[in-house]
Design a protein around this motif. Structure first.
Motif, PDB file in Angstrom:
ATOM      1  N   CYS B  73      10.395  -9.961  -5.983  1.00  0.00           N
ATOM      2  CA  CYS B  73      11.302  -8.714  -5.626  1.00  0.00           C
ATOM      3  C   CYS B  73      12.730  -9.000  -5.148  1.00  0.00           C
ATOM      4  O   CYS B  73      12.833  -9.867  -4.239  1.00  0.00           O
ATOM      5  CB  CYS B  73      10.630  -7.807  -4.517  1.00  0.00           C
ATOM      6  SG  CYS B  73      11.467  -6.384  -4.102  1.00  0.00           S
ATOM      7  N   CYS B  76      13.201  -6.909  -1.561  1.00  0.00           N
ATOM      8  CA  CYS B  76      12.389  -7.361  -0.045  1.00  0.00           C
ATOM      9  C   CYS B  76      11.882  -8.718  -0.342  1.00  0.00           C
ATOM     10  O   CYS B  76      11.439  -9.175   0.652  1.00  0.00           O
ATOM     11  CB  CYS B  76      11.263  -6.298  -0.279  1.00  0.00           C
ATOM     12  SG  CYS B  76       9.558  -6.771  -1.095  1.00  0.00           S
ATOM     13  N   CYS B  91       7.794  -4.527  -8.074  1.00  0.00           N
ATOM     14  CA  CYS B  91       7.214  -4.840  -6.735  1.00  0.00           C
ATOM     15  C   CYS B  91       5.878  -4.496  -6.230  1.00  0.00           C
ATOM     16  O   CYS B  91       5.848  -3.313  -6.088  1.00  0.00           O
ATOM     17  CB  CYS B  91       8.482  -4.970  -5.901  1.00  0.00           C
ATOM     18  SG  CYS B  91       7.705  -5.694  -4.179  1.00  0.00           S
ATOM     19  N   CYS B  94       7.231  -3.050  -2.251  1.00  0.00           N
ATOM     20  CA  CYS B  94       7.927  -1.956  -1.903  1.00  0.00           C
ATOM     21  C   CYS B  94       8.248  -1.127  -3.660  1.00  0.00           C
ATOM     22  O   CYS B  94       9.087  -0.075  -3.467  1.00  0.00           O
ATOM     23  CB  CYS B  94       9.261  -2.194  -1.501  1.00  0.00           C
ATOM     24  SG  CYS B  94      10.260  -3.137  -2.665  1.00  0.00           S
ATOM     25  N   SER B  96       9.744  -1.704  -5.746  1.00  0.00           N
ATOM     26  CA  SER B  96      11.371  -1.878  -6.412  1.00  0.00           C
ATOM     27  C   SER B  96      11.238  -2.243  -8.015  1.00  0.00           C
ATOM     28  O   SER B  96      10.283  -2.894  -8.268  1.00  0.00           O
ATOM     29  CB  SER B  96      12.194  -2.784  -5.625  1.00  0.00           C
ATOM     30  OG  SER B  96      13.267  -3.155  -6.431  1.00  0.00           O
TER      31      SER B  96
END
Ligand SMILES: Nc1nc2c(ncn2[C@@H]2O[C@H](COP(=O)(O)OP(=O)(O)O)[C@@H](O)[C@H]2O)c(=O)[nH]1
Ligand SMILES: [Mg+2]
Ligand SMILES: [Zn+2]
Lengths: 223, 114
Positions: B73, B76, B91, B94, B96
């Motif tokens: 990611c 993060c 991810c 998170c 993402s």
């Protein structure tokens, strides 16, 4: 028991030949692009369209087409009076560097600006084999479904340009362009996507400009 | 389908390795192959059996270690493993979408046992 540690890429033999080709083309300042798609995405149609346009722009080029057994694609291109060499892979689902090396020996490459390789229609194996090209072009089409980048991430990851052909069919097929582009970006964030139609001609000029620009960069690159 | 061609490459590399006198009759060949390589181990193993080899390699078998497809990611920093190519490239921590592939394209012979 005895053990010997080896750290050797399985693709070494192919990659060595590919490196030789790359050195040769660098010396001669010739750009080579490797077009990869599934069967029927429109590679040959694209070449039929773009070939004469390249000629009119004064770009000197030759085309190498790969096919398992037939020479149908080469005949289509030859019919337009363009310089073409056919590679028959004898059933293999991809072109490898050794085949390209032989094909290049059949072309008078001095003075050429560009070599375009139409790989065998297959999104898996061609992505695996370096043929000494400057860049791979992932050639997708709206008729084959928007999830192909996700199903065949290696070719997307390895490419420098993604072309999405047959946008004229968008009104007939359920192709989610946003989803497709999102997948492409996730696998290869910087990858440029150009949408074209070989039927209407839309977007072809952009691909041409992209190639022309890459030829220019290759020529300017001092050894 | 590309397994056959690739296995020929493997044999060529191995023939060179076993040419040295200290190497005996090989029992196992270790490979590491990332998920992105689309290798079907069984096809590669069968191809390996069928390709003509020198005496020292005749009885060898391929031990193929498949390495996972992993993404990192960019938001993060977490590394997540993807089960298959069709899973979303997001991810695991998170969610993402700004992720990069960090492993999965390995393709190496790592060792031989005799
Ligand atoms: N509607 C439409 N058909 C296309 C387009 N490009 C190619 N085709 C058709 O798609 C089929 C396969 O094309 P071809 O060039 O042989 O694909 P290749 O296998 O990738 O070389 C042919 O019938 C083409 O006429 C396009 O932009 N729009
Ligand atoms: Mg074709
Ligand atoms: Zn995250």
């Amino acid at each position: 028991m005895a053990f010997k540690v080896i750290k050797e890429s399985i693709l070494k033999y192919n990659d060595d030949i590919a490196e030789n080709i790359r050195t040769l083309l660098k010396e001669k300042k010739i750009l080579m692009v490797n077009i990869i798609s599934s069967p029927g995405a429109g590679k040959t149609t694209f070449l039929e369209k773009v070939g004469p346009m390249l000629g009119r722009k004064g770009i000197r080029f030759a085309i190498i087409t790969g096919d398992c057994f037939t020479s149908r694609d080469a005949e289509r291109i030859d019919a337009l009076g363009l310089e073409v060499v056919q590679i028959n892979t004898g059933g293999a689902c991809h072109i490898d560097a050794a085949l390209v090396k032989n094909a290049l020996e059949e072309i008078n490459i001095s003075g050429k600006d560009l070599i375009i390789v139409e790989n065998v229609g297959n999104l898996v194996c061609p992505a695996e084999f370096d043929i000494g090209e400057d860049m791979k072009i992932a050639f997708l089409s709206t008729a084959e479904g928007a999830d192909k980048p996700l199903k065949y991430p290696l070719v997307i990851k390895e490419s420098k340009l993604a072309v999405v052909n047959k946008v004229d069919l968008l009104k007939y097929v359920d192709f989610d362009m946003d989803f497709s582009e999102k997948c492409i970006r996730q696998i290869n964030p910087g990858l440029e996507v150009i949408k074209i139609s070989c039927k209407s001609g839309e977007g072809i000029e952009r691909v041409l400009e992209w190639i022309k620009n890459k030829i220019k960069i290759k020529k300017e690159n001092v050894l | 389908m590309h397994e056959i061609k690739l296995t020929e490459n493997i044999v060529a590399i191995l023939e060179r390795e076993v040419a040295s006198p200290e190497v005996g009759r090989v029992k196992k060949v270790h490979l590491e192959v990332g998920r992105l390589r689309y290798i079907v181990p069984e096809i590669m193993q069968t191809a390996f059996i069928n390709i003509p080899k020198s005496e020292k390699l005749e009885k060898a078998v391929l031990e193929i270690k498949t390495l996972p497809l992993e993404i990192k990611c960019q938001t993060c920093g977490a590394v997540s493993m993807l089960k298959d190519f069709r899973s979303d490239f997001i991810c695991g921590k998170c969610s993402s979408e700004d992720v990069k592939i960090v492993s999965g394209d390995e393709f190496n012979i790592t060792g031989i046992e005799w």
